[in-house]
Design a protein around this motif. Structure first.
Motif, mmCIF file in Angstrom:
data_model
loop_
_atom_site.group_PDB
_atom_site.id
_atom_site.type_symbol
_atom_site.label_atom_id
_atom_site.label_comp_id
_atom_site.label_asym_id
_atom_site.label_seq_id
_atom_site.Cartn_x
_atom_site.Cartn_y
_atom_site.Cartn_z
ATOM 1 N N PHE A 307 0.837 -1.207 0.000
ATOM 2 C CA PHE A 307 0.000 0.000 0.000
ATOM 3 C C PHE A 307 0.871 1.256 0.000
ATOM 4 O O PHE A 307 0.633 2.200 -0.763
ATOM 5 C CB PHE A 307 -0.944 0.013 1.208
ATOM 6 C CG PHE A 307 -1.786 1.258 1.263
ATOM 7 C CD1 PHE A 307 -2.878 1.408 0.437
ATOM 8 C CD2 PHE A 307 -1.465 2.304 2.119
ATOM 9 C CE1 PHE A 307 -3.649 2.575 0.456
ATOM 10 C CE2 PHE A 307 -2.228 3.471 2.149
ATOM 11 C CZ PHE A 307 -3.317 3.598 1.315
ATOM 12 N N ASN A 365 -13.025 -7.408 3.854
ATOM 13 C CA ASN A 365 -12.140 -6.475 3.147
ATOM 14 C C ASN A 365 -11.858 -6.900 1.707
ATOM 15 O O ASN A 365 -11.253 -6.140 0.951
ATOM 16 C CB ASN A 365 -10.818 -6.269 3.902
ATOM 17 C CG ASN A 365 -9.971 -7.526 3.977
ATOM 18 O OD1 ASN A 365 -10.499 -8.646 3.916
ATOM 19 N ND2 ASN A 365 -8.675 -7.371 4.128
ATOM 20 N N MET A 366 -12.273 -8.110 1.348
ATOM 21 C CA MET A 366 -12.087 -8.588 -0.030
ATOM 22 C C MET A 366 -13.400 -8.561 -0.810
ATOM 23 O O MET A 366 -13.453 -9.000 -1.958
ATOM 24 C CB MET A 366 -11.542 -10.024 -0.001
ATOM 25 C CG MET A 366 -10.139 -10.139 0.518
ATOM 26 S SD MET A 366 -8.929 -9.483 -0.686
ATOM 27 C CE MET A 366 -7.794 -8.653 0.416
ATOM 28 N N LYS A 374 -5.701 -5.736 -7.614
ATOM 29 C CA LYS A 374 -5.583 -4.391 -7.031
ATOM 30 C C LYS A 374 -6.090 -4.380 -5.590
ATOM 31 O O LYS A 374 -5.556 -3.681 -4.733
ATOM 32 C CB LYS A 374 -6.371 -3.373 -7.864
ATOM 33 C CG LYS A 374 -5.711 -3.076 -9.203
ATOM 34 C CD LYS A 374 -6.198 -1.753 -9.785
ATOM 35 C CE LYS A 374 -5.516 -1.497 -11.127
ATOM 36 N NZ LYS A 374 -5.675 -0.128 -11.597
ATOM 37 N N ASN A 375 -7.121 -5.160 -5.336
ATOM 38 C CA ASN A 375 -7.668 -5.171 -3.988
ATOM 39 C C ASN A 375 -6.674 -5.740 -2.977
ATOM 40 O O ASN A 375 -6.659 -5.337 -1.812
ATOM 41 C CB ASN A 375 -8.985 -5.946 -3.940
ATOM 42 C CG ASN A 375 -9.819 -5.548 -2.740
ATOM 43 O OD1 ASN A 375 -10.051 -4.367 -2.501
ATOM 44 N ND2 ASN A 375 -10.235 -6.518 -1.945
ATOM 45 N N VAL A 377 -3.539 -5.174 -2.977
ATOM 46 C CA VAL A 377 -2.634 -4.075 -2.658
ATOM 47 C C VAL A 377 -3.338 -3.016 -1.807
ATOM 48 O O VAL A 377 -2.782 -2.530 -0.824
ATOM 49 C CB VAL A 377 -2.087 -3.439 -3.960
ATOM 50 C CG1 VAL A 377 -1.292 -2.168 -3.669
ATOM 51 C CG2 VAL A 377 -1.239 -4.457 -4.709
ATOM 52 N N TYR A 378 -4.572 -2.694 -2.150
ATOM 53 C CA TYR A 378 -5.247 -1.585 -1.470
ATOM 54 C C TYR A 378 -5.972 -2.005 -0.200
ATOM 55 O O TYR A 378 -6.217 -1.178 0.673
ATOM 56 C CB TYR A 378 -6.222 -0.886 -2.426
ATOM 57 C CG TYR A 378 -5.502 -0.019 -3.421
ATOM 58 C CD1 TYR A 378 -4.643 0.980 -2.965
ATOM 59 C CD2 TYR A 378 -5.639 -0.207 -4.781
ATOM 60 C CE1 TYR A 378 -3.947 1.766 -3.862
ATOM 61 C CE2 TYR A 378 -4.944 0.591 -5.683
ATOM 62 C CZ TYR A 378 -4.094 1.570 -5.214
ATOM 63 O OH TYR A 378 -3.395 2.356 -6.088
ATOM 64 N N SER A 379 -6.336 -3.281 -0.117
ATOM 65 C CA SER A 379 -7.203 -3.656 0.995
ATOM 66 C C SER A 379 -6.735 -4.902 1.745
ATOM 67 O O SER A 379 -7.262 -5.218 2.798
ATOM 68 C CB SER A 379 -8.630 -3.864 0.456
ATOM 69 O OG SER A 379 -9.559 -3.889 1.489
ATOM 70 N N GLY A 380 -5.742 -5.595 1.209
ATOM 71 C CA GLY A 380 -5.286 -6.849 1.825
ATOM 72 C C GLY A 380 -4.670 -6.648 3.192
ATOM 73 O O GLY A 380 -4.203 -5.567 3.528
ATOM 74 N N SER A 381 -4.667 -7.724 3.968
ATOM 75 C CA SER A 381 -4.158 -7.675 5.346
ATOM 76 C C SER A 381 -3.669 -9.064 5.736
ATOM 77 O O SER A 381 -4.056 -10.069 5.136
ATOM 78 C CB SER A 381 -5.301 -7.212 6.253
ATOM 79 O OG SER A 381 -5.268 -7.821 7.510
#
Lengths: 425, 425
Positions: A307, A365-366, A374-375, A377-381
């Motif tokens: 991120f 979050n997915m 892209k998700n 990178v922007y939302s992963g944990s």
């Protein structure tokens, strides 16, 4: 051991970022099949229903100092020099080799929770870090840390010979700490080893403004220009941080095929600055990502670094379109492998080493499923990492570790060592 | 329902950041005891062994647009105006009220995974978001979104009356979208409502350079100075973003006791800039943290926002000592509650509402145990959230949700809505 993952969404990252449905088979240390559902002639030791989750190659942590876990959140929010001179160096001086072994294991556990399948590690005692890694079943590429107060070029050469013959999970690269911690003579000796072994060389490079200014004062050149002139990069290599790079530095990196390993979390926390990633990408310089050590970040999480890589570039350029998230994913997965000399770990295709992860898409979050790469990178944990496999072995699954030792024992030992060192014993 | 948490590390956040050992009791909606282990005269419905993990008040997400989950990772890496005009607005126009209800639930699930116990939500249909929140057992403070193309001041007043009488989990605050989306007349009407109800007012404020420049062109003043002159802030309130603030703006915020709600993740991803948090803190302006909506962040994670709040301030000031992590934790927990008019949710002490979380310290990113509060900010992750309780009810525990509906059903509905809208139906 033969493992079959079925009911998968597959992000192979071989060429496109397309997500396919199908199966992944692992035979021993290697991936033996990636594709549509099909019957197997041989039985599997384990069939894993991936439940529509994502299977993909693991993240590569291309710069870290694993054993520094004992300094995590011990001394934050301090000016850089005070932090280094009053907190880091005096405590590091008390570390034994055995300490470094145990402390590295805490970091390896954390890598597994973040879907990291190998690390590029620089520290005081590479043998101990290598042993911790092998004992956990983890993959590590170690890098030399030659400097005027520690490792000598002779010790570097011994490490290079011994650790490259040590274990299939271990590699060792020539390296030195940084231009600013080495005499010219030492650096020339490292460059001579690069020539002797026709090997790439890595080091910290241009992390802070002051480091670059001092080098210019000393030699009339930036660290990159000076090192290149010594013949350091004739066989490739790279630099960690590369925050304060000018156009000439980037041209040298491009010409020599060197890797920039960016560490945005550490560079932000230590107020070092934002690397000119956008310009580097325009020039075609390959970029890999690293967490840096747990004393300077403090977490070892590739989701944070991914991120930050794009977010800080967007801030730097004042352009929300800067550094596409898919490019960042490629840095974290593929370029990292190449930077570390591990082309056999760069993507999820038949014949590659089975260093892979399963990402839980059944998490809020997915959802909903729009652009999965892209998700990430922007939302992963870390919370999304369901399974981490290294070299064909599952080391982490559904929150449980399989590293040959109870994590509670690893934590207990790390706390003992930390207390002892803080109390000056 | 009486719940006893024992074997806890307790971070009450009442005054100091000291971590105590002991127990926390919950009786109905409230905390009934916090302190050393002791015997109870009455039995408990549930005794939870916290296993030495950390119990603390929940995080407050002080600015978000929950229902925007359908746009998460649908259109990233675009310039701001193109993103808004070509992607966000045309798709939002297709949303029904029922869509907003279902889409908000995806966000609520994510809040729970990040230890967030309430949100400050601005969106097109506050009634639907309020209903989603109540149905999940979640706490939400809604805020008006008056603008020239949507909510009118009359509708705002109706919302204010109805939603403040709707349910104990719900509050409603006066608010408007922003200076740049409202005529002067509309803003004067909102200011008149503030006067009528002696109520605080909130809005987006100075998120981008262009927004401030246009206001100066229109009125010869910054948005803050202009709104203050209209009498908007006589009873307090605050601003979301507040990135491009000058000294006068900060003086107005200080004088009026207004809250800055900073959104560093969104401001970075959309290349809006870095808010001058350090200067605001020096002036004594209270700061709360928000994720902003899932289209602009894209994750709803207070751990990300906490790290970014201090990390971006460090970059902005070129000072690794800027914005102490403990102050950031106070923003995310206590100031958020105060900004939202929820003083009964600000810390973990007897008599307060039972909005609390358990943080798993038996994870490698929390080890060894050095400075626990700072480590939450620098190294914490959703993966560490073991339990989230809102208003005395456990809504999330060990990865399972207790929100009255199966998460898979919530995801399925969100995907259906998202596909329908993207296909222009």
């Amino acid at each position: 051991m033969r493992t079959r993952f079925y009911n998968c969404r597959i992000l192979s990252m071989q060429e496109s970022m397309d997500v396919q449905q199908g199966e992944v088979w692992v035979d021993g240390r290697h991936i033996s099949y990636v594709g549509a559902k099909k019957a197997s002639d041989l039985p599997f030791d384990r069939d894993i229903d991936v439940q529509g989750n994502l299977i993909m190659p693991g993240f590569k942590n291309a710069h870290t100092h694993s054993s520094m876990t004992f300094l995590r959140s011990y001394a934050d929010d301090l000016p850089l020099q005070e932090w280094l001179n009053d907190k880091v160096f005096p405590l590091e001086a008390k570390l034994t080799g055995e300490d470094m072994y145990h402390l590295a294991k805490v970091a390896i556990l954390e890598y597994l929770t973040s879907g990291i399948t190998c690390n590029f590690d620089m520290y005081l005692d590479s043998y101990q870090v290598a042993k911790a890694s092998v004992d956990c079943g983890f993959r590590t590429v170690l890098v030399g840390a030659v400097n005027d107060f520690g490792q000598s070029p002779e010790e570097l050469e011994t490490c290079f010979q011994k650790l490259n013959a040590y274990h299939p999970l271990i590699r060792f690269c020539l390296g030195f700490h940084g231009e600013y911690t080495n005499s010219r003579q030492r650096l020339e000796q490292v460059a001579a080893l690069a020539e002797k072994y026709k090997a790439p060389v890595y080091s910290h490079n241009s992390e802070t403004k002051a480091e670059v200014a001092q080098c210019i004062e000393r030699y009339g050149k930036t660290p990159t220009a000076f090192l290149d002139e010594l013949g350091m990069f004739r066989y490739g290599g790279g630099g960690y941080h590369c925050v304060h790079f000018n156009q000439e530095d980037m041209e040298i990196f491009h010409k020599r095929g060197l890797y920039v390993v960016t560490n945005p979390g550490s560079n932000a926390k230590l107020a070092s600055g934002i690397a000119p990633i956008t310009r580097m990408m325009e020039m075609g310089i390959p970029i890999a990502l690293g967490t840096d050590g747990p004393a300077s970040n403090n977490c070892l999480d590739m989701f944070r670094e991914m991120f930050l890589t794009t977010a800080l570039a967007k801030l730097r350029e004042e352009d929300a379109a800067a550094v596409d998230a898919q490019e960042v994913l490629r840095m974290a997965v593929c370029h990292g492998a190449h930077a570390m000399g591990l082309p056999e770990c760069d993507c999820l295709t038949t014949g590659k080493l089975a260093d892979l992860i399963i990402v839980d898409l059944h998490q809020p979050n997915m959802q909903p499923l729009n652009h999965i790469p892209k998700n990430l990178v922007y939302s992963g944990s870390k919370q999304n990492i369901k399974l981490t496999m290294v070299d064909g072995e599952i080391l982490y699954e559904d929150g449980k570790f399989f590293v040959g030792e109870d994590p509670e024992a690893i934590y207990a030992r790390a706390n003992e060592i930390t207390r002892r060192i803080q109390e000056g014993r």
